[in-house]
Scaffold this motif. Sequence first.
Motif, PDB file in Angstrom:
ATOM      1  N   GLY A 107     -47.929 -46.610 -21.697  1.00  0.00           N
ATOM      2  CA  GLY A 107     -47.639 -46.453 -20.285  1.00  0.00           C
ATOM      3  C   GLY A 107     -48.066 -47.648 -19.489  1.00  0.00           C
ATOM      4  O   GLY A 107     -48.354 -48.716 -20.037  1.00  0.00           O
ATOM      5  N   LEU A 108     -48.107 -47.460 -18.174  1.00  0.00           N
ATOM      6  CA  LEU A 108     -48.493 -48.503 -17.228  1.00  0.00           C
ATOM      7  C   LEU A 108     -49.891 -48.214 -16.713  1.00  0.00           C
ATOM      8  O   LEU A 108     -50.183 -47.089 -16.289  1.00  0.00           O
ATOM      9  N   VAL A 109     -50.738 -49.229 -16.742  1.00  0.00           N
ATOM     10  CA  VAL A 109     -52.117 -49.056 -16.293  1.00  0.00           C
ATOM     11  C   VAL A 109     -52.560 -50.344 -15.605  1.00  0.00           C
ATOM     12  O   VAL A 109     -52.067 -51.433 -15.930  1.00  0.00           O
ATOM     13  N   GLN A 110     -53.476 -50.215 -14.673  1.00  0.00           N
ATOM     14  CA  GLN A 110     -54.013 -51.398 -14.005  1.00  0.00           C
ATOM     15  C   GLN A 110     -55.050 -52.083 -14.894  1.00  0.00           C
ATOM     16  O   GLN A 110     -55.680 -51.430 -15.738  1.00  0.00           O
ATOM     17  N   ALA A 111     -55.230 -53.346 -14.669  1.00  0.00           N
ATOM     18  CA  ALA A 111     -56.252 -54.092 -15.406  1.00  0.00           C
ATOM     19  C   ALA A 111     -57.606 -53.410 -15.233  1.00  0.00           C
ATOM     20  O   ALA A 111     -57.955 -52.964 -14.129  1.00  0.00           O
ATOM     21  N   GLY A 112     -58.336 -53.316 -16.335  1.00  0.00           N
ATOM     22  CA  GLY A 112     -59.617 -52.630 -16.336  1.00  0.00           C
ATOM     23  C   GLY A 112     -59.524 -51.169 -16.714  1.00  0.00           C
ATOM     24  O   GLY A 112     -60.558 -50.522 -16.954  1.00  0.00           O
TER      25      GLY A 112
ATOM     26  N   GLY B 216     -43.753 -47.233 -36.992  1.00  0.00           N
ATOM     27  CA  GLY B 216     -43.255 -46.362 -35.958  1.00  0.00           C
ATOM     28  C   GLY B 216     -42.251 -47.094 -35.092  1.00  0.00           C
ATOM     29  O   GLY B 216     -41.976 -48.277 -35.288  1.00  0.00           O
ATOM     30  N   GLN B 217     -41.742 -46.379 -34.100  1.00  0.00           N
ATOM     31  CA  GLN B 217     -40.702 -46.954 -33.247  1.00  0.00           C
ATOM     32  C   GLN B 217     -41.274 -47.833 -32.150  1.00  0.00           C
ATOM     33  O   GLN B 217     -40.538 -48.592 -31.510  1.00  0.00           O
ATOM     34  N   GLY B 218     -42.562 -47.755 -31.923  1.00  0.00           N
ATOM     35  CA  GLY B 218     -43.220 -48.559 -30.908  1.00  0.00           C
ATOM     36  C   GLY B 218     -43.370 -47.829 -29.590  1.00  0.00           C
ATOM     37  O   GLY B 218     -42.561 -46.982 -29.232  1.00  0.00           O
ATOM     38  N   THR B 219     -44.438 -48.153 -28.888  1.00  0.00           N
ATOM     39  CA  THR B 219     -44.681 -47.597 -27.566  1.00  0.00           C
ATOM     40  C   THR B 219     -45.121 -48.732 -26.634  1.00  0.00           C
ATOM     41  O   THR B 219     -45.945 -49.562 -27.009  1.00  0.00           O
ATOM     42  N   GLN B 220     -44.559 -48.760 -25.446  1.00  0.00           N
ATOM     43  CA  GLN B 220     -44.820 -49.845 -24.517  1.00  0.00           C
ATOM     44  C   GLN B 220     -46.134 -49.635 -23.788  1.00  0.00           C
ATOM     45  O   GLN B 220     -46.390 -48.548 -23.254  1.00  0.00           O
ATOM     46  N   VAL B 221     -46.942 -50.674 -23.761  1.00  0.00           N
ATOM     47  CA  VAL B 221     -48.166 -50.698 -22.954  1.00  0.00           C
ATOM     48  C   VAL B 221     -48.029 -51.856 -21.970  1.00  0.00           C
ATOM     49  O   VAL B 221     -47.815 -52.992 -22.381  1.00  0.00           O
ATOM     50  N   THR B 222     -48.117 -51.542 -20.696  1.00  0.00           N
ATOM     51  CA  THR B 222     -48.023 -52.555 -19.660  1.00  0.00           C
ATOM     52  C   THR B 222     -49.273 -52.507 -18.795  1.00  0.00           C
ATOM     53  O   THR B 222     -49.625 -51.448 -18.267  1.00  0.00           O
TER      54      THR B 222
END
Length: 115
Positions: free
Chosen positions: A10-15, A106-112
Motif C-alpha cells: 500500500g501507500l504509507v508516509q515516510a517513517g 508471487g505476483q507482487g505487491t506494490q509498496v509506495t
Amino acid sequence: QVQLVESGGGLVQAGGSLRLSCAASGTIFSINTMGWYRQAPGKQRELVATITSGGSTIYTDSVKGRFTISRDNAQNTVYLLMNSLKPEDTAVYYCNAKRLAAMYWGQGTQVTVSS
C-alpha cells in the motif's frame, strides 16, 4: 507446484510501517527458504530478506534494523514487517519460495512510500 499469494502492500508516509504477508499453497512440503525480493522502476530485482525453515535469516544491508522477516511454518506463511520506511523502499515486493531445485514467485505487491 507452489502458489504464493502476497498481501499487505500500500501507500504509507515516510517513517511509517507496513506488514506484508505471503501464503504458500500447493506442494508445500520440502519448502526450505522463503523470502522477499523487491524491484523498483528501472532497477533489477533485489533480495530484501530470507528465512529458512529453521529460522535463520538474511537481510540486505539497507533494511537491517528496520525490517523483520518471520515465518509461521504451520500456516505456511511468511511475513515482512517494515518499519521506518523510506521513499527508497518504494518498489514491487515479491514473495519467493525455494523447494528442492525450483524457485517460485508471487505476483507482487506494490509498496509506495511518500516523502
